[in-house]
Design an enzyme around this catalytic site. Structure first.
Site, short mmCIF file in Angstrom:
data_model
loop_
_atom_site.label_atom_id
_atom_site.label_comp_id
_atom_site.label_asym_id
_atom_site.label_seq_id
_atom_site.Cartn_x
_atom_site.Cartn_y
_atom_site.Cartn_z
N ARG A 171 0.72 -1.19 -0.08
CA ARG A 171 0.11 -0.17 0.12
C ARG A 171 0.89 1.29 -0.09
O ARG A 171 0.57 2.40 -0.55
CB ARG A 171 -0.89 -0.04 1.39
CG ARG A 171 -1.69 1.31 1.47
CD ARG A 171 -2.90 1.17 2.30
NE ARG A 171 -2.40 0.49 3.74
CZ ARG A 171 -1.75 1.31 4.73
NH1 ARG A 171 -1.36 2.77 4.56
NH2 ARG A 171 -1.55 0.49 5.85
N TYR B 134 -14.46 18.62 -17.12
CA TYR B 134 -14.84 17.32 -17.04
C TYR B 134 -16.16 17.08 -15.94
O TYR B 134 -15.87 17.45 -14.84
CB TYR B 134 -13.79 16.30 -16.60
CG TYR B 134 -14.16 14.70 -16.44
CD1 TYR B 134 -14.80 14.01 -17.06
CD2 TYR B 134 -13.59 14.38 -15.16
CE1 TYR B 134 -15.31 12.62 -16.97
CE2 TYR B 134 -14.05 12.97 -14.83
CZ TYR B 134 -14.80 12.20 -15.67
OH TYR B 134 -15.20 10.73 -15.52
#
Length: 359
Positions: free
Chosen positions: A4, A56
């Site tokens: 991670r 967007y």
């Protein structure tokens, strides 16, 4: 490191994209929206952000539905007009965020001028470089503080992975993004990182072909009776042509077009085969989509209409694309109003349009 936190494959992708964008450090996120979340996490309640008006839809939704609730303020304007940019600045402005060219109206902003203005005012300047990629445009070299990408699009280039990229030259900003990856758990997975790396190996070849096809298709579309307007930054009479030419080495593979009626637009979407009716862009396939979503506030603000379509020119030969569109537009039922009912009854098209509206 725990995966991670860091992984050798992701690390190689981050190193590669930092080199391509001429930045100091790159960061690979699980999606373009995850990358944007990390960028806007720099804000605090009460901060104001100046945004491209033709932004967007996912970025607009993030700003309005997530960060506005956190106390941040957003204003939307045409970033190609420096007078408006200067007038929109507020005492609490902390960030300027642009797309150039924009999605889907292909507006162009002067990166260098906005960078100079942002530096003068002491605010962060962010550029979404998804459409142009570092092959054509390098915002950090023009003064931007942060570059973001939806790596899903041109960087990966094969429509088979979701990813987001952030690149910066500022060590303090790098610390922020490193913390985001560590604490949010939004880093790109090793295999997905490999897929983007695979795509980057052919980025230059692909962008050349996208650019070449788009130039030819845009010129042809302009000559068609059913096409009322073509939005393409490679036209010399485009308002942002000279600015784009100075800051970019190409025009990219994106085109938007306004047709003569909503019926023509829907008919085209219902009948394309070699060209695919799909939401994404930047892959080897030629895709066409319907940018207007009736429930989208950002779409209404930027003046998009029911006649507007957006095309991502892939590797389909421009002659094949011309032939496909010509055959669709020449069919008799396109000229007969009664066939509009048949189009609406097409269950597949109705479902796809519904999904687009809900996206």
């Amino acid at each position: 490191d725990y995966t991670r936190l860091q992984n050798p494959t992701r690390q190689e992708l981050e190193r590669t994209i930092a080199i391509l964008e001429e930045g100091e450090e790159g960061f690979a996120f699980s999606s373009g929206q995850a990358a944007n979340m990390a960028v806007f996490a720099l804000l605090k309640p009460g901060d104001h952000v100046m945004m491209t008006d033709d932004i967007y839809g996912g970025t607009f939704r993030m700003c309005e539905d997530v960060f506005t609730a956190e106390g941040c303020e957003f204003s939307y304007l045409d970033m190609g007009d420096m007078a408006r940019v200067e007038a929109a600045f507020r005492p609490n402005t902390k960030m300027i965020y642009i797309e150039t060219p924009t999605n889907p109206m292909m507006k162009v902003a002067d990166i260098r001028k906005i960078a100079e203005f942002a530096k003068e005012k002491g605010v962060l300047f962010v550029v979404d470089n998804t459409f142009m990629t570092p092959y054509f445009q390098k915002p950090l070299t023009l003064g931007a503080d942060i570059v973001v990408h939806s790596g899903t699009k041109y960087l990966s280039g094969h429509n088979d992975v979701i990813s987001g990229i952030v690149v910066t030259r500022d060590p303090k900003l790098s610390e922020h993004f490193r913390l985001q990856l560590k604490t949010q758990g939004n880093g790109l997975a090793p295999f997905d990182s490999w897929l983007v790396l695979r795509g980057l190996k052919t980025l230059s070849l692909r962008m050349q072909r996208h650019d070449e096809n788009a130039r030819k298709v845009a010129a042809w579309l302009r000559e068609q009776k059913k096409v009322k307007k073509v939005y393409y930054v490679g036209f010399e009479d485009h308002p942002g042509y000279e600015v784009n030419r100075k800051q970019s080495s190409g025009f990219g593979g994106m085109i938007s077009l306004t047709l003569d009626s909503p019926e023509t637009a829907r008919a085209l979407l219902a009948n394309v085969k070699m060209i695919l009716f799909a939401e994404s862009l930047g892959g080897t396939e030629t895709l066409i989509t319907y940018p207007l979503r009736p429930m989208s506030r950002s779409r209404r603000r930027s003046g998009r209409s029911l006649e507007l379509l957006r095309a991502s020119c892939g590797f389909l030969w421009e002659s094949n694309m011309r032939t496909t569109l010509s055959r669709i537009w020449s069919r008799r039922w396109l000229k007969e109003r009664e066939h509009e009912t048949a189009i609406y009854k097409d269950a597949g098209l109705r479902e796809r349009l519904y999904l687009h509206q809900c996206h």
